[in-house]
Design a protein around this motif. Structure first.
Motif, PDB file in Angstrom:
ATOM      1  N   HIS A 178       0.875  -1.116  -0.026  1.00 34.10           N
ATOM      2  CA  HIS A 178       0.091   0.292  -0.192  1.00 34.10           C
ATOM      3  C   HIS A 178       0.553   0.948  -0.232  1.00 34.10           C
ATOM      4  N   SER A 179       1.955   1.258  -0.040  1.00 32.24           N
ATOM      5  CA  SER A 179       2.696   2.276  -0.498  1.00 32.24           C
ATOM      6  C   SER A 179       3.144   2.560  -1.570  1.00 32.24           C
ATOM      7  N   SER A 180       3.702   3.948  -1.602  1.00 38.26           N
ATOM      8  CA  SER A 180       3.739   4.604  -3.353  1.00 38.26           C
ATOM      9  C   SER A 180       5.437   4.174  -3.451  1.00 38.26           C
ATOM     10  N   LEU A 181       6.067   3.540  -3.369  1.00 37.53           N
ATOM     11  CA  LEU A 181       7.353   2.977  -3.925  1.00 37.53           C
ATOM     12  C   LEU A 181       6.303   1.983  -4.390  1.00 37.53           C
ATOM     13  N   GLU A 182       8.180   1.408  -5.299  1.00 37.99           N
ATOM     14  CA  GLU A 182       8.082   0.787  -7.110  1.00 37.99           C
ATOM     15  C   GLU A 182       8.973  -0.553  -6.248  1.00 37.99           C
ATOM     16  N   TRP A 183       8.399  -1.203  -5.497  1.00 34.70           N
ATOM     17  CA  TRP A 183       8.299  -2.466  -4.314  1.00 34.70           C
ATOM     18  C   TRP A 183       8.309  -4.361  -5.166  1.00 34.70           C
ATOM     19  N   THR A 184       8.988  -4.584  -4.398  1.00 29.37           N
ATOM     20  CA  THR A 184       9.401  -6.091  -4.946  1.00 29.37           C
ATOM     21  C   THR A 184       9.282  -7.189  -3.501  1.00 29.37           C
ATOM     22  N   ILE A 185       8.573  -7.865  -3.484  1.00 27.86           N
ATOM     23  CA  ILE A 185       8.463  -9.028  -1.448  1.00 27.86           C
ATOM     24  C   ILE A 185       9.390 -10.472  -2.013  1.00 27.86           C
TER      25      ILE A 185
END
Length: 330
Positions: A143-150
């Motif tokens: 739910h963040s505004s970052l370009e994420w990978t998990i």
């Protein structure tokens, strides 16, 4: 060759974290790490490379996190605990609050890219608080505004793994329960007849090499298709727990005790009772570990291969290196 970046890393000095830092440095990245124990960080991280910078502080310290993230291109959160500690290290603090704090610092400092260490099998409805809080950390990231990978790794094996050292001690009879190598089973009831028989099932595990976990964390930075994705990091070997334990025993201890299954629900009850009577740390596991350990821990390899170009190596078949033998002996 990867484009050199400045990467802010929390949880860098653990077994997996130090391997990831080494992989990032080998690709020419500058790695800025957060560490409470400066001496340990200097000992285990590749300081001779000239590419590692240390920021002193804790995972919930906003000022330290701002210093960590200042002018960074990527933030990586490798913080995690398998068991709550005596010093206030709770699952909620380390998996949820620490994630929230790093996300906030990354956002304040305009860090565009974010990679999160999670775990295989996390769920909001899991019986184990470890898995529930890991999932809540994931929710914050998504739910963040970052370009994420998990990343969701399975059981990680390799040189320096605490689990391998513990299993060697079990095999040699140098750690409780002294006479066998324990693992957790699950109970299944025969539903075909009333009061049907109970079967004890050995769970299946799909261990992954620590080197492949490190490669995945580094590789995703050069793969735009990894943004907004969750990856299961597993190896190619799907084996019952006793098979894996015997491999560790025969490879590193060269024989010893046999694996023996303990029903996970029984282990959880014993751990809960120990906790109730103020004996939480007498046992080498807590209730959540017993319940998690009785479930299969397997995943799929397709997306890691297609997106990241990684073909995970077998963990259980190669002979150990000299370094691994030395680590096992100590």
């Amino acid at each position: 060759m990867s484009e050199p970046r400045t990467i802010a890393v929390t949880g860098s000095t653990g077994f997996v974290g130090r391997q990831i830092v080494r992989e990032l440095v080998s690709r020419g990245h500058t790695v800025r790490v957060l560490a409470r124990d400066l001496a340990k960080a200097r000992e285990v991280l590749p300081m001779g490379s000239g590419l590692v910078q240390i920021v002193e502080g804790g995972a919930l310290d906003d000022a330290s996190l701002d210093a960590l993230c200042a002018k960074a291109d990527v933030a990586m959160n490798l913080v995690g605990i398998i068991r709550e500690g005596r010093n206030g290290q709770t699952f909620e603090r380390m998996h949820v609050k620490a994630t929230e704090a790093l996300l906030a610092a990354a956002t304040r400092n305009h860090v565009p890219r974010y990679v999160q260490m999670s775990a295989l099998g996390v769920s909001p409805t899991s019986r184990a608080p470890y898995q529930r809080t890991k999932f809540e950390g994931e929710r914050l990231v998504r739910h963040s505004s970052l370009e994420w990978t998990i990343m969701r790794p399975a059981l990680i094996l390799g040189e320096g793994a605490e689990f391998v050292s513990m299993a060697i001690d079990w095999a040699k009879g140098e750690q409780a329960p002294w006479i066998f190598m324990p693992y957790f089973t699950r109970m299944e009831f025969d539903q075909r007849v009333p009061l049907g028989a109970v079967k004890f099932i050995d769970p299946i595990v799909q261990p992954v090499a620590v080197e492949d976990v490190a490669i995945a964390f580094a590789a995703c930075l050069d793969k735009p298709e990894s943004i907004g994705e969750i990856y299961q990091l597993v190896g190619p070997d799907r084996v019952p727990w006793p098979t894996m334990l015997r491999w560790i025993r025969d490879t590193y201890a060269h024989g010893g005790n046999e694996p023996w299954g303990v029903p996970g629900v029984v282990g959880a009850a014993v751990a809960s009772a120990a906790d109730l009577f103020g004996m939480r740390y007498v046992l080498p596991f807590d209730a959540g570990m017993a319940l998690m350990g009785s479930d299969d821990a397997v995943g799929e390899l397709v997306k890691v291969r297609e997106h990241l170009g990684i073909v995970p190596r077998s963990v259980l078949t190669p002979a150990p290196t000299n370094a691994q033998e030395h680590a096992a002996a100590h």
